[in-house]
Scaffold this motif. Structure first.
Motif: not given
Lengths: 165, 165, 165, 165, 165, 165, 165, 165
Positions: H98, H112-115
Motif C-alpha cells: 500500500l 490507489t485502491v484498497a489492498i
C-alpha cells in the motif's frame, strides 16, 4: 581509484546525504553525485544505471523518500550492487520509505540501510569495495578502532557528569 | 573460489534459507553454513566474526527473527560486508525482525534485504563478489536475462487464461 | 551497599537517563554508569557483561535506540537480570527501539520498560534488589505512598481550575 | 524455597504459559498459578497483589492479551517485581498487548518480555530470585551452557543438510 | 441535574480535556473532575468507581496516555458507562493509548473516542444522558444544526480565498 | 471548459490544498471549492454529490483527515470518479486518514493519492479529464518534460555543492 | 421495552455479531438488525438514521470493516448514541477498521469498542440504556458477578492442570 | 470500444485480479492483460508504458506486492491515468504494498485502491472512461442500483437468521 555513485531523488535530501560524500572521500573513494528521479526523469535513471558499470562505477547508493522506488529502479537496470537509503519524509515517519526500499521481490536485491542512514550507506559501499581494494579493508579496521576509541572517550567524560548528580 | 558464510540464529529458519544456498551454489560460490545464536552462543558469534576474513570468508549473510541482533553482532566484530535477512516469526508479521536488522546506528551497517528474502541475500552477495570476480558479473547479467525471459513466458501463458474469462 | 550498572549506547542518551541515576541514588543504591556501544565497542560490552557479577554489579540497566541490541548483547554474556530502556530516536517514534529490545528469543530475557522509561528502569532495579535488601522493600512502599499523596495534591489543585471554567 | 506467582487473565492462555511453569519447576521454584482477570475480577486482583508479599510470593508473572492491564494492575498494588507477558490475541498481532503491558507511566514499572514469551518470563524471574538465592545463579550459568551446547549440536546437524543441496 | 465525572490520569492532560468540561457545562451538565491514577492511586480509583453510581454520577469519562488502563480499571468496578479518551503522549503518536483503551476483553466495554477527542467524549456523554433527560436530545439536535451552519459559513469564506488564487 | 470540484472536510486543510487549485488552474481547468463535512453537514455532502454530474462537475477531489470518510461518502452518491486526499492530522501521522480513505469496500472506489498529496490529486484529475479533452493530454506531456528539465537543473546545481566538500 | 438497532455493513459479518444479538436478548432488549451499507446503500443508511429515534430505537450499534464509515455515517444523521464495532477484514489485521471507526472529528462521536468486540458493543448499549431503565442496571451488576464467578471456577480448574506438570 | 490494460507484477497475483477482468468485460471494455515486472523486465515496462497511449490504451491498472513499484514505474513513462492495486503478500499484511503504491512524490500520481481491491480498480477505470463514453456513465448508475438491491436482499435474508436466535 574506486568509484561510487550517489543518486538522490530530490536535491532537498542532500543535507541528509552529505555525510555519505564526506565518508567516501575520507576513504579515498571518488564520488559522483546526481539528482535523478525515478518518476520525473525515468529515462535518465535508466540510462544512468545501464551505463554505470561501463563508466567505472562500482557501487551505487540511491536515496529517496515516500514511495521510494529509486534504488529498485536502478537495481532493475544494472548488476552492480545498489545500496538504498530510505529518507524520512513529512508523513509516516520513514516507514513508507523503508518498506518501499527494502521489500524488493526475488531477483533484484537492494542493500538497505537505516532510515536516513547516509553514513552507513557509505561505509557499506567501502566494505563492498574492500573485496577488491585491499587497502580499504585495512582502513575499515582503523575506522572501527577510531570509533571504539571515541566511545571510550565519551565514557570517560560521562563519569564526571554522573559524579555531579 | 569465492566464499560466503550463511549464519542463521536458529535451525528452524533453514527452510526459508535453503534458496540462498541453492542460489549461491548455482553461481559457483562456496557456502559455509552455521547455526550461531547472537544470544545463546555469543562467544561463538564473536569468534566466527573475528576469524571470518582470515578463514577466507568474503561476505557474511546473517538471518534471524524477532529482536534480530545476529547480523548486527557479526558486523560489530568484522569489517566484511554483512547482509541481514529478517525472518518472519510468529508475531508482529516480521516488522520486529526488519527494524532490529536494518535500523543500525552510524558506523556499523547491515545490508538488509526483504523479510524472508533469502534468495536476494544470495544475489546481493554475488553482486558484491562480482566486484572482485569478473566472471560473476557476467553470470549476473545472464541471470537477469533468464528472469526476464521467465516473466515473458508467464505473460504468454496468461493470455490464454484471460481469453477464457 | 547494593550496586547497579547503567549502560548507554550513546552519551547523547544521558539527558533521558539522568532520572534513572537520581532515582537509584535516592534509594541509596550505588550507580556505575558507562557509555558502551554493542556495535562500536563490542569487546568492551562483552568484557563488561562477563565481569559484572564478579565486580559486584547486581542488576544491569541498558539503554539504546534504533536497532537497540545493547541490552540483549549484555544479557547474552551474563546471568544477571538486565533491564532494557528503548530510547526514542529520530525516526519510527521509538517502535524500532522497543521491538529490538523486548522481542528477545527464548533463553535470554530482557526486562523491558517503556520507551524512554528511565525512571521506571531504576524502580524496577530497586524492586529486584529488594528481594535481597529488605530495607529497599520498605522504601518502595514509602515511595508508592508519596506518589499517591502527590496525585491527591494535584487532584486538589485541579478543583480550582475546573471551578474557573 | 523461592516462590513465584503466575497470573493469567484467561485460562485460554494457559497453553502458551505452560513452558513458564515447567521452566520455574526445573529451577526448583515453587509456582502458584491463578486465573485472575483485571477486568472481570478486579477485587480478586487487588487482594492477590496486596497479599502476595505476605504470602511468600517474591516475583509475580502476569500474562494477558489485547488491552492487557493485568500486569499493571497488580504492579499498582504491590512493591514486588511484576513481569508482564503480552499474549498475542486474534487481532493486531500482539501489538496491542505489548504496548498495553510495556508503556507503563512513571512510578509503576512492569518488566515486559516478548509477545508470548512465557519461558523468558520464567527465566527473568529466576534471574531476579538469584539475587537472593545464590544457587539459582549457578543453575542459570549451567542453563546458559546447555543452551549453547544445544545450538552447537544443531549446527552440526545442519552441516549434513547443507551438504545435501 | 445530570452529572458526569471526568477522571484524568495526570493533571498534565488537563489542557487537552478542558474542552470536555466546557462542552458538558454548555449542555447544563454538572461535572466532577478528578486526577486519579490507575497505577499510582489504585485504591482511590477503585473507591471512586465503586461509589460513583451511589454519588449520583451517571457517566464516567476517563482520559489517560501510554498504557492507558484508567478507563478499563474504572469500568471493572462499576456498571456505569465509561467513556475512554486516549491521550497522545511523547512516543508512539497515541497508538499505545488508543489500543490500551479500546481493546478491552469481553465483558467490560470502554466506549472509546478519538485520540485526544475530549470534546467528543463530552458529546457522547450527553448522548447517553439524553436517553434519560429528554431536553438534552433537543439540545443535541440544535448543536448539530449549529455545527452545520458553522461549516456553511466557512464554505462561504473559502470562496474568496479560492477566487484570489 | 473542464470542471473539477475540490471538497475539503475542514477549512483548516486549505493551506495543504492550495497547490491543487493552482495546478488545476494552470491546466485551464475550472475549480469549484467547498468546505463540506461528511459528518457535520451530511445532507450537504449528499446533495452536492447527487447534483455534481448535473452541475457539470466531471471529477471530484475530496480531502479529509482522521476517520476520513468524505471521499467515500461522496463516492457513495455519485458515479463520477472521486479522488481522495488523506490529510495528516495531529495524531497517527496520517495513517488513519490514509486507511480510512483507501480501504474502500467492493463497489465504491476512491482514487487515493499520497498523504497531503494535493498536487498529485490535481494532476490525476487532469489525467482523467485528458481522456475527454485531448489538449490536456498534450499539456500533461509538456508538464512531464518541464519536471524532467527541473530535475536536471537541480542535478547541475548539485555538482558545485558536492565539489565543495 | 428498550430497543437497540444492530446495523452491519455486510451480512458476512453476522457470525461475528451474533453474540451481540444474544447478549441484548439475554438482557430483555428488543433488537432490530439490518444489513445497510454506508457506500452501497447510502440513502437507506440516511433514512434509517434519520428515522431511528422516531421509530423507538434508543441506541445504534454499527459494525463494518476496512474503511469502516458505517458508524460515522449513521452518527452524522442522528443524535442517538452510536456504538462502532470495527470488523477485522482480510488485510491490515483490523487496524484500518479501528482507525476509520474511532478517529471521528469533533462534533460527531462514535463509541468504539474492540476489533470484533460484538459482545461488548451489546453490553455498552445495555449500560447506556440502564441510565433510563433501572432494572437493567441491576442486571448488569448480576452479569458482572456471574463473570467473576466464572473466572473463579476457571481458576479452580487450572489448579489441577498446573499440579500435573 | 474503450480499452484498459491490466498489468501484474507476477502471474501468481492473477487469482486476485480475475474479478477486475470480469468487471471490465461486464461493462463492455476491452482488456489487455500482461505480466510485466518493474524489476525483472524494466525495459518491457518502459516500452509498454511509452507505447500504451499510441496502442489505444486509455487507462492502465497495475497490481503488485511488497515494494510495489510497478504502478509508479508505468506512471513515470506515460501521461495516461494509472490505477494501482496493492497486493497483499506474505509479510507486513499488505502495508508495504500500500505505502509503496500510494505515497508517490509530487508530479506522478498513482490512483490507489484498497489492498487486493481488484474489482474497485476496474470500477474506477470505468468511471474514468465514462468521462468520454457516455453510455458507461449510465451503466455505472445501473451497477450502483444493482448493488443497492443486492444489499437489500441480504437485509431481508438476515431477518430470518436473527429471528432464530
Amino acid at each position: 581509484m574506486p568509484r561510487v555513485a550517489l543518486i538522490m531523488g530530490s536535491d532537498s535530501d542532500f543535507p541528509v546525504l552529505k555525510s555519505a560524500v564526506e565518508t567516501l572521500k575520507q576513504f579515498g573513494i571518488e564520488v559522483e553525485a546526481h539528482v535523478i528521479s525515478a518518476h520525473r526523469t525515468p529515462k535518465r535513471a535508466e540510462e544512468f544505471a545501464l551505463g554505470a558499470a561501463g563508466n567505472g562505477i562500482e557501487v551505487i547508493i540511491a536515496a529517496a523518500g515516500k514511495a521510494a522506488h529509486l534504488a529498485g529502479v536502478l537495481a532493475a537496470h544494472t548488476a552492480l550492487p545498489v545500496i538504498g537509503v530510505p529518507i524520512k519524509s513529512s508523513a509516516m515517519d520513514g516507514l513508507d520509505s523503508l518498506l518501499s526500499t527494502v521489500q524488493m521481490p526475488d531477483g533484484v536485491p537492494v542493500a538497505t540501510v537505516a532510515i536516513n542512514g547516509a553514513r552507513n550507506a557509505a561505509l557499506l559501499a567501502v566494505q563492498m569495495l574492500s573485496l577488491r581494494y585491499d587497502d580499504l579493508y585495512k582502513k575499515l579496521l582503523e575506522y572501527k578502532e577510531e570509533m571504539a576509541v571515541a566511545v571510550e572517550r565519551k565514557d570517560a567524560a560521562l563519569q564526571e557528569e554522573v559524579a555531579g548528580i
